[in-house]
Design a protein around this motif. Sequence first.
Motif, PDB file in Angstrom:
ATOM      1  N   LYS A 117     -15.309 -25.376  -2.452  1.00  0.00           N
ATOM      2  CA  LYS A 117     -16.191 -24.386  -2.835  1.00  0.00           C
ATOM      3  C   LYS A 117     -16.417 -23.249  -1.917  1.00  0.00           C
ATOM      4  O   LYS A 117     -16.464 -23.410  -0.647  1.00  0.00           O
ATOM      5  N   VAL A 118     -16.511 -21.922  -2.478  1.00  0.00           N
ATOM      6  CA  VAL A 118     -17.078 -21.055  -1.747  1.00  0.00           C
ATOM      7  C   VAL A 118     -18.285 -20.320  -2.224  1.00  0.00           C
ATOM      8  O   VAL A 118     -18.025 -20.035  -3.605  1.00  0.00           O
ATOM      9  N   ALA A 119     -19.300 -20.140  -1.547  1.00  0.00           N
ATOM     10  CA  ALA A 119     -20.460 -19.293  -2.208  1.00  0.00           C
ATOM     11  C   ALA A 119     -20.590 -18.093  -1.289  1.00  0.00           C
ATOM     12  O   ALA A 119     -20.620 -18.036  -0.206  1.00  0.00           O
ATOM     13  N   LEU A 120     -20.749 -16.947  -1.869  1.00  0.00           N
ATOM     14  CA  LEU A 120     -21.098 -15.564  -1.650  1.00  0.00           C
ATOM     15  C   LEU A 120     -22.170 -15.276  -1.853  1.00  0.00           C
ATOM     16  O   LEU A 120     -22.905 -15.296  -2.981  1.00  0.00           O
ATOM     17  N   HIS A 121     -23.123 -14.768  -0.913  1.00  0.00           N
ATOM     18  CA  HIS A 121     -24.501 -14.056  -1.070  1.00  0.00           C
ATOM     19  C   HIS A 121     -24.574 -12.817  -0.575  1.00  0.00           C
ATOM     20  O   HIS A 121     -24.533 -12.434   0.725  1.00  0.00           O
ATOM     21  N   ASN A 122     -24.434 -11.682  -1.478  1.00  0.00           N
ATOM     22  CA  ASN A 122     -24.585 -10.313  -1.025  1.00  0.00           C
ATOM     23  C   ASN A 122     -23.529  -9.867  -0.031  1.00  0.00           C
ATOM     24  O   ASN A 122     -23.709  -9.236   1.023  1.00  0.00           O
ATOM     25  N   LEU A 170     -19.005 -22.365   2.853  1.00  0.00           N
ATOM     26  CA  LEU A 170     -17.438 -22.581   2.542  1.00  0.00           C
ATOM     27  C   LEU A 170     -17.452 -24.279   2.671  1.00  0.00           C
ATOM     28  O   LEU A 170     -18.021 -24.773   3.862  1.00  0.00           O
ATOM     29  N   SER A 171     -16.933 -25.219   1.786  1.00  0.00           N
ATOM     30  CA  SER A 171     -16.975 -26.305   1.734  1.00  0.00           C
ATOM     31  C   SER A 171     -15.595 -26.746   1.671  1.00  0.00           C
ATOM     32  O   SER A 171     -14.768 -26.120   0.967  1.00  0.00           O
ATOM     33  N   PHE A 172     -14.968 -27.810   2.570  1.00  0.00           N
ATOM     34  CA  PHE A 172     -13.780 -27.953   2.623  1.00  0.00           C
ATOM     35  C   PHE A 172     -13.728 -29.597   3.083  1.00  0.00           C
ATOM     36  O   PHE A 172     -14.596 -29.988   3.882  1.00  0.00           O
ATOM     37  N   SER A 173     -12.794 -30.487   2.588  1.00  0.00           N
ATOM     38  CA  SER A 173     -12.541 -31.540   3.204  1.00  0.00           C
ATOM     39  C   SER A 173     -11.350 -31.843   4.167  1.00  0.00           C
ATOM     40  O   SER A 173     -10.349 -30.807   3.787  1.00  0.00           O
ATOM     41  N   PHE A 174     -11.305 -32.706   4.834  1.00  0.00           N
ATOM     42  CA  PHE A 174     -10.230 -32.885   5.886  1.00  0.00           C
ATOM     43  C   PHE A 174     -10.113 -34.295   6.183  1.00  0.00           C
ATOM     44  O   PHE A 174     -10.980 -35.094   6.645  1.00  0.00           O
TER      45      PHE A 174
END
Length: 663
Positions: free
Chosen positions: A5-10, A90-94
Motif C-alpha cells: 500500500k501507499v498512502a499520500l497526505h498533501n 509505504l507498506s511492503f513485505s520482504f
Amino acid sequence: MIIKKVALHNFGIFKGHQEVTLEPPSKDKPIILFGGLNGAGKTTFLDAIQLALFGKLAKCSNRRNQAYDRYLRECINRDINPSEGASITLSFSFNSEGQTLLYRICRHWHETKGVIQEHLTIYINDEEDPVLSDTWAEHVIHFVQPEILELFFFDSEKIAKIAEPDQAPRFLKTAIQSMLGLENVDRLEQDLKTIIKRKTATELAPKERQKQKDQEKLLTETEAVIARLQERQSRTSDELERYRSIKRRLEKKFQSEGGELYLRLESLKQEKDETIYTIKQLKKELISIASGQAPLALLENQLKDLKAAITKEQQATANNLLKGLLEERDKATLNFLKEHQVPKIVVALTNFLEQDRFNRKPKEDQEETTYGFGDHEAAQLDQLIADIQPGRTYISSKISLLQSLQDKLMSIERHLANTPDFSIIATTAEQLENTNIKIIKNETILKTQTEEIEKNNKKKESIQQSIYSFLDKEAAIAISNKEHQRVIAESRAMIELMSQFKKETIDTNLAKLEASILESYHHILRKTNLIAGLRIDPQTYSLELQTEKGHTLQKERLSAGELQLLAVAMVWGLMKASQRPLPSLIDTPLGRLDSEHRRLLLENYYPNASHQVILLSTDEEIDASYFSLIAPHVGRTYHLMYDESSASTRINPGYFPEVCHAF
C-alpha cells in the motif's frame, strides 16, 4: 519484495489523504495499471515511492540539485499551510531467510519557524522499531541499492539513452559493480590508499611534503571543477528535458492545427499533379485498347458459336470432297469387275457402294457454304478467342488501377482542402522552431559539458595516480619507521589482491550478464536475426553488438524503437541477473514507440518484467487496443483524475472510462 500500500497526505498534487492498494491479487496478474493525463501526477506518484524508501538519497525526477529540505518544502501541497506538512506511508513485505516480514515506512515533514523538520518511523509487523527508524538509511540498501534503482524504477521514454554509445559504459559499470558489490571494494581500496598516503606523509622531507600538498591542492581543485561541471550538466539536462517536453506538446498542437498537412503542401501539390498525369495516361491506354480488339471480348460467346459453325462447315466441305473421290474410285472398281466378267459381285457391290455414299452424304444444313473460312482464317479466329481472357484480365487490372488512382486523387484533394492557411499555424510553427533551436543548443552544451567532465575525470585519475606513485617512490626512500613500513606494505598487498579480486569477479560474471541481456532482448523482440550476440568490454564496459555472421553492428544503425527495446533488455537482463526480487515501476511505458514495438513490450515484457509491475500510462499510450493485450495480466487499475477547480488529483479505482468501456 511486494509493495502492498501507499498512502499520500498533501503530497504534491495529491491533496488530502489518499491510499491505494498495490499488491497483485494473483501471480498471473502482476500488473498494476495507473492511467492519467499529462500533469495528473504519474511521475509525482513514482517520486513518492522513491522518497518514502530513500529520503535524501532518492533520485526524484524534479529535485535536480535542490537541497533536501527545500525539496521537501516544495512537495507540500501548495494549498496547505507548510506547518501542517505532508506525509508518505509505504507498506511492503520482504522475505528474509524464509520469513516474510511486513515493513511500514511513515515519512512526515512540516515547517516550523521557517525550518523543515522530517520524522521517520519504521514499523515491522505493526510494531515500531526505533533503532531501525534511526538507521534506516543504512538498512534500506539491503533491499535495493540506490545505484541500481534505475533497473527497477524508470521512465521508459528516457531509458533509451542508456543504450546510446556514450551512455552505456557508465550505466553498465555502475550497475554491474553495484550488483557484484564491487563499489565496497573500491571504497576499501581508496581507504587503503589514504592510509598509505598518511603514513608516508608523516615522514616526508619538507620539500617532498610541499610537492604532495601541491598535488593534493590540484586534486581538490579538479574535484571542485568536476562538481561544478556536474551541477551545470544536471541543470542543462533538466533544461533539455523541459524543452523536449515542450516540443512534444507543441508537436501535438501543430498536428491538431493541420501543421503537418501544411508542411506537406508542396509535396501534396506535386503528388496531385503526378496522379492526374498518370490517370490521363491510363485513360489514353484504355481508349487505345478499346479501339482495338477489346470490344470483341463482349462477343466471346458469339465468336465461340462462329467457331463451331466454321468447324461444322469445314467438316461438310471435307465430306463433299471425299464424296467425289469415292465416286471416282467406285466407278473405277466396278468397271474393273465388269471387265473381268464378275456380274453377281458387280450388282451387290454397286448397291453397297451407293448406300455407303448416301450415308456419307452431308446433311441438308451442311450442304451450303456460308463462311468459306480456310485454315489460315480459322487459326486467326482461334487465336482471337484465346486472347480474350488474358486481355480481359489486363483491362480489369488497368480499370482497378484507374479506380485506385482516382481514390488517391480524391484523398489528396481532401488533404489540400483541409490544409490550413499559414496564419493559423504560424504561432505554433514559430514556437516549435524556437524550441528546436533551444534543444539543439542544449544538446551541444550537454555534449561539451560531458566531454569536459570526462576530461577532468581523467585528469583527476592521473593526479591520484601521480600522488600514489610519488608517495610510493618516497616511501621506499624516506620511511624509516618499521611499523609504517609494515602497514604500507600490507596495504599495497591488499590493494593488489583486491584489484585481482575485482578482475576475476567481473570476468566470472560478465558472460552470465551478457547472456541474460541477450536472452531478454530476444524474448522481447522474438527474433534473433537483428542482434545475434553481444559483448561487454571488461575494461571500458562498452557494449558491442554482433550480427548472425559475427560482424559488429553499429548502434547507430538501430532505429529509435530498436534502441529503446535494447535499453529495456539491458535493464531487464541486469535485473534478472541481480536476483533481487523487487517490483518494477515504469513511467511512460510506451513512450514514443511505434505500434509494433509497443505491441512487443506489452505482450513479451511487461507481463514478465517482475512479480509486481506498476505502470503509469497516458490515454495515448495504453489505449483500448493495447489494453486488450495486457488485460489478462492486469490485477488492479487506477485513474488519476485531475480537478482544475481544486488544482489537485484524486486517485480513483478503474482505468480511463472510455478505454474500459471500449474493451
